[in-house]
Design a protein around this motif. Structure first.
Motif, short mmCIF file in Angstrom:
data_model
loop_
_atom_site.label_atom_id
_atom_site.label_comp_id
_atom_site.label_asym_id
_atom_site.label_seq_id
_atom_site.Cartn_x
_atom_site.Cartn_y
_atom_site.Cartn_z
N TRP A 85 11.22 -8.35 -4.80
CA TRP A 85 10.75 -7.68 -3.58
C TRP A 85 9.34 -7.10 -3.78
O TRP A 85 9.08 -5.95 -3.44
CB TRP A 85 11.72 -6.58 -3.16
N LEU A 86 8.48 -7.93 -4.30
CA LEU A 86 7.13 -7.47 -4.62
C LEU A 86 6.34 -7.12 -3.37
O LEU A 86 6.51 -7.74 -2.30
CB LEU A 86 6.39 -8.53 -5.44
N ARG A 87 5.48 -6.12 -3.53
CA ARG A 87 4.64 -5.62 -2.45
C ARG A 87 3.18 -5.76 -2.86
O ARG A 87 2.87 -5.79 -4.06
CB ARG A 87 4.95 -4.14 -2.21
N PRO A 88 2.27 -5.81 -1.90
CA PRO A 88 0.85 -5.88 -2.27
C PRO A 88 0.42 -4.75 -3.20
O PRO A 88 -0.43 -4.96 -4.08
CB PRO A 88 0.15 -5.79 -0.91
N GLU A 89 1.02 -3.59 -3.05
CA GLU A 89 0.64 -2.46 -3.91
C GLU A 89 1.15 -2.61 -5.35
O GLU A 89 0.82 -1.79 -6.21
CB GLU A 89 1.13 -1.13 -3.33
N ASP A 90 1.94 -3.64 -5.61
CA ASP A 90 2.35 -3.92 -6.98
C ASP A 90 1.29 -4.74 -7.73
O ASP A 90 1.45 -5.01 -8.93
CB ASP A 90 3.67 -4.70 -7.00
N THR A 91 0.25 -5.14 -7.04
CA THR A 91 -0.82 -5.89 -7.68
C THR A 91 -1.46 -5.07 -8.78
O THR A 91 -1.91 -3.94 -8.55
CB THR A 91 -1.88 -6.30 -6.64
N ALA A 92 -1.47 -5.63 -9.98
CA ALA A 92 -1.99 -4.90 -11.15
C ALA A 92 -1.93 -5.82 -12.36
O ALA A 92 -1.33 -6.90 -12.32
CB ALA A 92 -1.15 -3.65 -11.42
N VAL A 93 -2.54 -5.36 -13.43
CA VAL A 93 -2.32 -5.98 -14.74
C VAL A 93 -1.12 -5.28 -15.36
O VAL A 93 -1.09 -4.04 -15.41
CB VAL A 93 -3.56 -5.85 -15.64
#
Length: 124
Positions: A85-93
């Motif tokens: 259930w990934l969200r755009p705010e999970d974008t990261a290294v």
């Protein structure tokens, strides 16, 4: 020499899933608690979750509870992070880290070794 090598990152649409792996060498993996952290551009590194040496106890950041699962295979010296259930705010290294103690700590300073990270990008 301790090495932690993450893999499995990539580009995924919102609502999708990814499974990250962290291959460890140069340490007694089964005697080391492990953690996952992440760092988005312009933000501080933040705790995602951690798992004890045995794998019996896990601890997650509130923002990730119900959306991720940490596991480990001590026979393969490998740590995993299942992201759902990934969200755009999970974008990261995303980084894996090793703690020679067994503190199950959410603090980055408690970890002794770090990988170089794998990029996760979630599109909306």
């Amino acid at each position: 020499q301790v090495q932690l090598v993450e893999s499995g990152g990539g580009l995924v649409q919102a609502g999708g899933s990814l499974r990250l792996s962290c291959a460890a060498s140069g340490l007694t993996f089964s005697a080391t608690s492990m953690g996952w952290f992440r760092q988005a551009p312009g933000k501080e590194r933040e705790f995602v979750g951690t798992i004890t040496r045995s794998g019996f106890i896990t601890r997650y950041a509130d923002s990730m509870k119900g959306r991720c699962t940490i596991s480990r295979d001590n026979a393969k010296n490998t740590l995993y992070l299942q992201l759902n259930w990934l969200r755009p705010e999970d974008t990261a290294v995303y980084y894996c880290a090793a703690d020679r103690g067994d503190s199950v700590s959410p603090r980055a300073n408690d970890y002794d070794y770090w990988g170089q990270g794998t990029q996760v990008t979630v599109s909306s």
